[in-house]
Design a protein around this motif. Sequence first.
Motif, PDB file in Angstrom:
ATOM      1  N   ASP A 124      31.448  75.350  51.645  1.00 12.15           N
ATOM      2  CA  ASP A 124      31.508  76.755  52.045  1.00 12.15           C
ATOM      3  C   ASP A 124      30.319  77.551  51.526  1.00 12.15           C
ATOM      4  O   ASP A 124      29.890  78.527  52.146  1.00 12.15           O
ATOM      5  CB  ASP A 124      32.823  77.392  51.596  1.00 12.15           C
ATOM      6  CG  ASP A 124      33.098  77.246  50.111  1.00 12.15           C
ATOM      7  OD1 ASP A 124      32.668  76.242  49.501  1.00 12.15           O
ATOM      8  OD2 ASP A 124      33.760  78.131  49.541  1.00 12.15           O
ATOM      9  N   ASP A 136      41.107  78.209  53.931  1.00  7.76           N
ATOM     10  CA  ASP A 136      42.053  79.219  54.396  1.00  7.76           C
ATOM     11  C   ASP A 136      42.300  78.902  55.868  1.00  7.76           C
ATOM     12  O   ASP A 136      41.669  79.469  56.761  1.00  7.76           O
ATOM     13  CB  ASP A 136      41.451  80.619  54.217  1.00  7.76           C
ATOM     14  CG  ASP A 136      42.415  81.733  54.613  1.00  7.76           C
ATOM     15  OD1 ASP A 136      43.415  81.435  55.291  1.00  7.76           O
ATOM     16  OD2 ASP A 136      42.139  82.897  54.267  1.00  7.76           O
ATOM     17  N   THR A 137      43.183  77.947  56.108  1.00 10.13           N
ATOM     18  CA  THR A 137      43.318  77.390  57.447  1.00 10.13           C
ATOM     19  C   THR A 137      43.735  78.438  58.479  1.00 10.13           C
ATOM     20  O   THR A 137      43.245  78.430  59.610  1.00 10.13           O
ATOM     21  CB  THR A 137      44.323  76.228  57.456  1.00 10.13           C
ATOM     22  OG1 THR A 137      45.559  76.661  56.904  1.00 10.13           O
ATOM     23  CG2 THR A 137      43.806  75.066  56.638  1.00 10.13           C
ATOM     24  N   GLU A 138      44.612  79.353  58.094  1.00  9.96           N
ATOM     25  CA  GLU A 138      45.067  80.366  59.050  1.00  9.96           C
ATOM     26  C   GLU A 138      43.904  81.260  59.494  1.00  9.96           C
ATOM     27  O   GLU A 138      43.709  81.509  60.687  1.00  9.96           O
ATOM     28  CB  GLU A 138      46.179  81.214  58.424  1.00  9.96           C
ATOM     29  CG  GLU A 138      46.759  82.236  59.388  1.00  9.96           C
ATOM     30  CD  GLU A 138      47.920  83.017  58.792  1.00  9.96           C
ATOM     31  OE1 GLU A 138      48.178  84.126  59.268  1.00  9.96           O
ATOM     32  OE2 GLU A 138      48.565  82.506  57.844  1.00  9.96           O
ATOM     33  N   ARG A 139      43.115  81.705  58.530  1.00 12.16           N
ATOM     34  CA  ARG A 139      41.977  82.566  58.856  1.00 12.16           C
ATOM     35  C   ARG A 139      40.930  81.805  59.671  1.00 12.16           C
ATOM     36  O   ARG A 139      40.412  82.331  60.676  1.00 12.16           O
ATOM     37  CB  ARG A 139      41.335  83.105  57.574  1.00 12.16           C
ATOM     38  CG  ARG A 139      40.044  83.885  57.809  1.00 12.16           C
ATOM     39  CD  ARG A 139      39.416  84.323  56.499  1.00 12.16           C
ATOM     40  NE  ARG A 139      38.084  84.869  56.711  1.00 12.16           N
ATOM     41  CZ  ARG A 139      36.984  84.141  56.813  1.00 12.16           C
ATOM     42  NH1 ARG A 139      37.057  82.812  56.731  1.00 12.16           N
ATOM     43  NH2 ARG A 139      35.815  84.718  57.008  1.00 12.16           N
ATOM     44  N   THR A 144      39.309  74.808  49.007  1.00  8.05           N
ATOM     45  CA  THR A 144      40.618  74.873  49.655  1.00  8.05           C
ATOM     46  C   THR A 144      40.485  75.756  50.885  1.00  8.05           C
ATOM     47  O   THR A 144      40.224  76.963  50.760  1.00  8.05           O
ATOM     48  CB  THR A 144      41.689  75.454  48.722  1.00  8.05           C
ATOM     49  OG1 THR A 144      41.749  74.666  47.527  1.00  8.05           O
ATOM     50  CG2 THR A 144      43.045  75.466  49.399  1.00  8.05           C
TER      51      THR A 144
END
Length: 298
Positions: free
Chosen positions: A72, A211-214, A209
């Motif tokens: 990231d 932020d899969t939803e975002r 980790t």
Amino acid sequence: METFTSYDGTELAFRTVGDGPPLLVLPGGPGRAAAYLGDLGGLAATRTLILPDTRGTGASATPADPGTFRVDRLVEDVEALRRHLRLDRVDLLGHSAGGSLALLYAAAHPDRLTGLVLVTPSFAAVGAASDLDAERVIAARAAEPWHAGAVAAYRKVKSARSFAEAAPHRLAFEPLMYGRWDDAARAHAAADPAQRSLAVSENYYAGYTPDTERLRRRLGALPCPVLLLAGELDLWPTAASATAAAALFPDVTLAVQPGGGHYPWLDDPAAFTATVEDFLHRTAAARAATTAATFSSR
């Protein structure tokens, strides 16, 4: 090699190959210098490939903070290179772990992309599976003379707790990563250790980790078209995983290259380059048509 200075002062290197519209290409590994990409099976005949070495690999400098190797945080290296090249928007290609980086860049800077090409990408950055149906793919190659040794090595690589622990088994496992285990594939695989930085490999996903939803929300609103190219025989990602991941994007072309492994430009250069070039050509044509329509309505 050319260089540019990234956000934290680290000097990073890139090379350009070919002729035509620019295509920024992010290498995988993770932690493998861009040399393994070659000219992407001849794609450089129609595109100017911009091939950066990830920080800590190849000709790029190694920063003091290994935390900056994390996927990231590498997004800002990509953005720094785009600015250095003075490209308002760019076609972006990510291979393998570079696909994870390309996904994160797309989520962070969607307005800077004209097209996104994901070649046998990792989906780790978005928390999606990359090995669906892998056992069936492995079993389908049982007649190959190298199969038993490669599968044993694959099990060791998959159960390893680190890239360093997996490293002694990688070459024996590599036949499973190519559609054809010929002399070209052997030479390509043998070059891996000299091109790879284990420090980058170990830190690429360490502590990350998603932020899969975002991320899924942002990728689901991506304004540019996406080409998702998988290899029929690849294990990471499998064609089944790529098919499932296609649902992440609103405008996606899914292509599964027959007989292709993790490096499809080596297995069938003509098929690979035709698929990528056709997508980029259609993307450019659609963009030009949209621009013309916008101006004519004013």
